[in-house]
Design an enzyme around this catalytic site. Structure first.
Site, PDB file in Angstrom:
ATOM      1  CG  HIS A 179      24.108  13.922  23.838  1.00  0.00           C
ATOM      2  ND1 HIS A 179      24.391  14.194  25.140  1.00  0.00           N
ATOM      3  CD2 HIS A 179      24.731  12.598  23.610  1.00  0.00           C
ATOM      4  CE1 HIS A 179      24.976  13.402  25.879  1.00  0.00           C
ATOM      5  NE2 HIS A 179      24.862  12.127  25.040  1.00  0.00           N
ATOM      6  CG  ASN A 237      33.510   9.698  26.455  1.00  0.00           C
ATOM      7  OD1 ASN A 237      33.760   8.723  26.274  1.00  0.00           O
ATOM      8  ND2 ASN A 237      31.983  10.107  26.434  1.00  0.00           N
ATOM      9  CE1 TYR A 296      30.412  10.413  23.475  1.00  0.00           C
ATOM     10  CE2 TYR A 296      28.481  10.756  24.439  1.00  0.00           C
ATOM     11  CZ  TYR A 296      29.283  10.096  24.036  1.00  0.00           C
ATOM     12  OH  TYR A 296      29.049   8.563  24.180  1.00  0.00           O
ATOM     13  CB  THR A 306      24.652   4.203  22.137  1.00  0.00           C
ATOM     14  OG1 THR A 306      24.981   5.753  22.056  1.00  0.00           O
ATOM     15  CG2 THR A 306      25.507   3.933  20.957  1.00  0.00           C
ATOM     16  CG  ASN A 361      26.659  11.518  28.887  1.00  0.00           C
ATOM     17  OD1 ASN A 361      26.062  11.895  29.774  1.00  0.00           O
ATOM     18  ND2 ASN A 361      25.940  10.432  28.388  1.00  0.00           N
TER      19      ASN A 361
END
Length: 360
Positions: A174, A234, A179, A25, A177
């Site tokens: 993806h 996260n 998400y 990112t 992580n």
């Protein structure tokens, strides 16, 4: 490192070596999510990496989490990405656009529609997020209904088609992580009682259905998938059955004959070897905390086919040339990773040749 410099194949692509640029990112898109000219320059500078996996790119308004992250679901997005892919191809590289739906890792201030984030269950991650107003606590997300899940799968499908229309060589799903896809795996993020929660098979279902839709739309040879077994990112806790979810998922994904599987490896060596044994196609392993000297160890040991590189390629647009020549690497400026301040810390890292010219 000899194997590192040998040719390999991903899908229908012939690659010059076994490095790849990992997704990172950068928060440099325009406010509407369209990548700009600097983005084209940034990726083209790094075309010698062979395979570039782009930064996380949202497939919908709901999919956005961070300020100025790019999208791939409007005509303007497609036009912007077309300039990026043309630049990369003109420079001799290939690019997969990573499709990243952040799920609950978002804030209404950061999205175009300013709505509550969505997730498998209405459980907030217990994290803060940077917004235009500064750091704010991430709110409780709205639980996706089964109808919402089907809409989200359709969003992924449309985004994959848009990526190919924009000239991308493929997409990476993806699933890592912390998400959205990873949130379906987590025991503390998915407390559903329907077919998308509870059992190992149910927790993997959404990921598999997204993959199926994208393969139907653009082809397996253009589709990669990223996982990060054991990630705490996260606020995710995958629980004691996490490894079982991944083994089931990988076995199911293997049936689709994908271009590759990309593992962000966080230390479970037994699981990595099991994944290697059941995954029939190219395996990309990005080993957290490895040294430069260990860059090719997993390839040399048969645990991986390619080595994705993140920050080293961010700070060194000519990383391949530097490694081959044994030239010192630039250090990444951590203060400008997500600053959005034009070329600073983005396209202004000097190449080896530029530094040599300055010394002369």
């Amino acid at each position: 490192m000899e194997i590192l410099w040998s040719k390999t194949k991903i899908g229908n692509l012939e690659l010059p070596h076994r490095l790849a640029m990992a997704p990172m990112t950068r928060s440099r898109a325009h406010e509407d999510g369209t990548p700009g000219e600097l983005t084209s320059h940034y990726y083209a500078q790094r075309a010698s990496m062979g395979l570039i996996i782009s930064e996380g790119t949202q497939p919908s308004d709901d999919g956005q989490g961070y300020l100025r992250s790019p999208g791939i679901y409007t005509e303007k997005h497609i036009e912007g990405w077309k300039k990026v892919t043309d630049s990369v191809h003109d420079a001799g590289g290939f690019i997969f656009i990573q499709l990243m739906h952040v799920g609950r890792v978002s804030h209404p201030d950061n999205t175009p529609h300013h709505r509550q984030p969505v997730a498998p269950s209405a459980i907030k991650p217990g994290e803060e997020m940077f917004t235009a107003k500064g750091m704010q606590e991430i709110p409780v997300p709205r639980e996706l209904s089964e109808e919402d899940i089907q809409t989200t799968i359709a969003d992924f499908r449309k985004a994959a088609a848009a990526a190919i229309k924009a000239g991308a060589d493929g997409v990476e799903i993806h699933g890592a992580n912390g998400y959205l896809i990873n949130q379906f795996f987590g025991e503390n993020s998915n407390t559903r009682a329907d077919k998308y929660g509870g059992s190992i098979e149910n927790r993997a279902r959404f990921a598999i259905e997204v993959t199926k839709a994208i393969v139907e739309e653009i082809g397996a040879e253009r589709t990669g998938f990223r996982i990060s077994p054991g990630t705490p990112l996260n606020g995710i806790d995958e629980g004691e059955h996490g490894p079982e979810v991944y083994l089931h998922l990988v076995k199911e994904l293997a049936q689709y004959n994908l271009a590759y599987l990309h593992v962000m490896h966080l230390g479970n060596e037994t699981l990595l070897r099991e994944i290697r044994n059941i995954w029939p196609n190219p395996l990309l392993v990005n080993r957290a905390g490895r040294s430069l000297d260990d860059l090719s160890v997993d390839i040399d040991n048969g645990l991986a086919d390619m080595a994705p590189v993140g920050v080293w390629s961010l700070a060194n647009p000519d990383l391949v040339e530097r490694l081959k020549e044994g030239f010192p690497l630039n250090e990444a400026d951590r203060n400008t990773l997500y600053s959005g301040n034009g070329s600073e810390g983005y396209t202004d890292y000097p190449t080896m040749k530029e530094l040599q010219s300055q010394q002369q």
